[in-house]
Design an enzyme around this catalytic site. Structure first.
Site, short mmCIF file in Angstrom:
data_model
loop_
_atom_site.label_atom_id
_atom_site.label_comp_id
_atom_site.label_asym_id
_atom_site.label_seq_id
_atom_site.Cartn_x
_atom_site.Cartn_y
_atom_site.Cartn_z
CB CYS A 196 -0.93 0.02 1.21
SG CYS A 196 -1.88 -1.50 1.43
CG HIS B 276 -6.15 1.63 -0.67
ND1 HIS B 276 -4.96 2.21 -1.04
CD2 HIS B 276 -5.83 0.67 0.24
CE1 HIS B 276 -3.96 1.61 -0.41
NE2 HIS B 276 -4.47 0.68 0.38
CB CYS C 6 -2.15 0.55 7.73
SG CYS C 6 -3.66 0.34 6.75
#
Length: 402
Positions: A95, A348, A379
């Site tokens: 991520c 995302h 995160c």
């Protein structure tokens, strides 16, 4: 001899984010083409920067295969028309890929090795579902290094609810609903659109349309809607589609520069990089990762959480952001936090999201000369967190009038 320099975020753009899958607007668009079109637009917006002065191009992707493979930074640079003299590389930190691209290129600029660099990310989760081509080493399970379900991000979110009983489903539902409302309010004010790159996309029949807005928004979401949603990660659980970021396709690109380059070309930067930090945590509760990474970044900057006037926190899951806010004693609806909403509404696209946070923070800095410092944090899968502290070049020291 290389001279140390400050590092600046000069500009950033992104594609509209699309829902992943056969019905999503990018179903028939290549991942690398999304990054290429974003880079072309970025260079057009910054025409005073000679293309041959770009020292490096770092593009992140979590699944580095297919149309996200072949050293993305180099291939995207060439396809976008940068000179062959401009090198490039690919970066992967799940991520936090684009965030890591920014801090890696920023460190190279700060050291004095580079004047200008491009940093961004792309993720086409419709073409490359997370973990689809991964082959985790069997030792992770055999030696009990990681719980097998730690690779399921939704399960890790449920475990945050377990670990912190005060993080109730109701709080998460409300946070998810407010994210949708804040994104729509920002759209209604025309705040998000200036940094979006329209993308021509084709449908299954080959007809072209223009993608101009983020596809996954649900602005009419209510608490009643969220209460009735299924909990796919656990029977009678607390994490739902309404409190999770949707699977998303999209690309982001940013332009970084050192102070000497800014002066040479008379550029006005949008943010100055103050510090950054990455940290590891238990993969089973990866959502708490931004807590120690933020503590690291703040310590390096000589700041405290009270010095941060704007937060752009990636909403992988509502409970994940709430765990961060609770730790630092920040209210769920604090106006400093994600004032234009976040990933629950926007989406995302994994490796691309870090620069999306920066684009929004930069735009908010321009509106808020009363705010000196801002934070982008997220995160990261397999138990990590990433945080970057930024300074507002528009800061005046004057308190905003209410």
């Amino acid at each position: 001899m290389a001279k140390l320099t400050d590092v600046y975020f000069v500009d950033g753009v992104r594609t509209p984010f699309g829902r992943a899958g056969d019905k999503g607007m990018y179903a028939h668009t290549r991942a690398d083409d999304l990054a290429v079109k974003a880079l072309i637009k970025l260079m057009e917006r910054n025409g005073d920067v000679p293309k041959d002065r770009i020292d490096d191009v770092a593009i992140a992707a979590t699944s580095q295969t297919g149309d996200q493979g072949l050293t993305l930074g180099r291939t995207v640079a060439m396809l976008a028309g940068l000179p062959q003299s401009v090198p490039g590389l690919a970066i992967e930190r799940m991520c936090a890929g684009a965030m890591t691209a920014v801090t890696t290129m920023g460190a190279s600029i700060g050291f004095g090795a580079y004047d200008f660099a491009i940093a961004g990310g792309v993720e086409h989760m419709g073409h490359h579902p997370i973990g689809a081509n991964a082959d985790p080493n069997p030792r992770f399970v055999a030696e009990k290094l990681v719980d097998p379900q730690a690779l399921n991000m939704g399960v890790t979110a449920e475990r945050l609810h377990d670990r912190f009983p005060q993080l109730t489903k109701k709080r998460a539902d409300r946070f998810g609903m407010l994210s949708q409302q804040k994104v729509q309010a920002a759209y209604d004010k025309g705040l998000i659109q200036p940094d979006l790159v329209p993308i021509a996309v084709s449908d299954a029949e080959g007809a072209f349309v223009l993608a101009t807005q983020d596809e996954g928004r649900r602005p009419n979401t209510t608490m009643a809607d969220l209460e009735g949603l299924k909990t796919p990660f656990r029977p009678h659980g607390r994490v739902t589609a309404g409190t999770s970021s949707p699977l998303t396709d999209g690309a982001t690109i940013g332009l970084l520069a050192g102070s000497h380059a800014l002066k040479e070309f008379g550029l006005s930067p949008k943010m100055r990089m103050v510090s950054f930090g990455y940290a590891g945590v238990q993969p089973e509760v990866m959502g708490i990762g931004p807590i120690p990474s933020t503590e690291k970044a703040l310590a390096k900057a000589g700041l405290t959480i009270d010095d941060i006037g704007l937060f752009e926190l990636n909403e992988a899951f509502a409970v994940q952001v709430l765990s961060f806010l609770d730790h630092f004693g920040i209210a769920d609806d604090d106006p400093r936090v994600n004032p234009w909403g976040g990933a629950i509404a926007l989406g995302h696209p994994l490796a691309a999201s870090g620069v999306r946070l920066m684009i929004q923070l930069a735009a908010q800095f321009a509106e808020r000369p009363d705010v000196r410092y801002g934070l982008t944090a997220m995160c990261v899968g397999l138990g990590q967190g990433g945080s970057v502290v930024w300074e507002n070049p528009h800061y005046t020291g004057k308190t905003k009038r209410k």
